[in-house]
Design a protein around this motif. Structure first.
Motif, PDB file in Angstrom:
ATOM      1  N   UNK A  18       0.816  -1.219   0.000  1.00  0.00           N
ATOM      2  CA  UNK A  18       0.000   0.000   0.000  1.00  0.00           C
ATOM      3  C   UNK A  18       0.849   1.268   0.000  1.00  0.00           C
ATOM      4  N   UNK A  19       1.994   1.241   0.643  1.00  0.00           N
ATOM      5  CA  UNK A  19       2.894   2.407   0.643  1.00  0.00           C
ATOM      6  C   UNK A  19       3.280   2.765  -0.784  1.00  0.00           C
ATOM      7  N   UNK A  20       3.628   1.757  -1.563  1.00  0.00           N
ATOM      8  CA  UNK A  20       4.114   2.009  -2.918  1.00  0.00           C
ATOM      9  C   UNK A  20       2.999   2.269  -3.918  1.00  0.00           C
ATOM     10  N   UNK A  21       1.804   1.755  -3.657  1.00  0.00           N
ATOM     11  CA  UNK A  21       0.710   1.960  -4.609  1.00  0.00           C
ATOM     12  C   UNK A  21      -0.117   3.205  -4.303  1.00  0.00           C
ATOM     13  N   UNK A  22       0.085   3.802  -3.144  1.00  0.00           N
ATOM     14  CA  UNK A  22      -0.628   5.041  -2.820  1.00  0.00           C
ATOM     15  C   UNK A  22      -0.229   6.097  -3.844  1.00  0.00           C
ATOM     16  N   UNK A  23      -1.188   6.542  -4.597  1.00  0.00           N
ATOM     17  CA  UNK A  23      -0.913   7.539  -5.623  1.00  0.00           C
ATOM     18  C   UNK A  23      -0.360   6.952  -6.906  1.00  0.00           C
ATOM     19  N   UNK A  24       0.020   5.697  -6.889  1.00  0.00           N
ATOM     20  CA  UNK A  24       0.559   5.015  -8.079  1.00  0.00           C
ATOM     21  C   UNK A  24      -0.030   3.601  -8.150  1.00  0.00           C
TER      22      UNK A  24
END
Length: 111
Positions: A18-24
């Motif tokens: 979720x950290x890496x997919x937030x906004x992406x």
């Protein structure tokens, strides 16, 4: 290390995702499970490279105690079909060089 029998570890993997997919949301993840026998992991735990790059391994007695205790306490190898991710690869690397394992990963995921 991933304790497959611990929900908190599954939650942590989801959190990192979720950290890496937030906004992406189109970010691609690749999951690789490296499996080796306990004997091999204990041998690797003592290699010069491991000791040089992992300060936590330098106290060999403690490090080996933790490795053995974790093996008894947790299930550290996934069961067939357990990993639900599309980009997943499991490699039994007891008899593989790091370069060979890396090449297998590159080939599998066309990297």
């Amino acid at each position: 290390m991933w304790a497959f029998d611990q929900q908190s570890d599954w939650d942590y993997i989801a959190h990192v995702h979720d950290i890496f997919t937030a906004g992406h949301p189109d970010t691609e993840f690749y999951y690789v499970e490296l499996v080796a026998s306990q004997e091999v992991r204990l041998q690797r735990n003592r290699t010069e490279n491991r000791l040089l790059h992992k300060a936590s391994k330098r106290n060999l007695e403690n490090s080996e105690h933790i490795l053995l205790a974790d093996d008894q306490k947790y299930r550290l190898v996934s069961q067939p079909g357990e990993i639900p991710f599309e980009n997943y690869l499991r490699i039994e690397n007891s008899n593989l060089s790091p370069e060979t394992a890396a090449q297998m990963i590159r080939q599998h995921f066309s990297l």
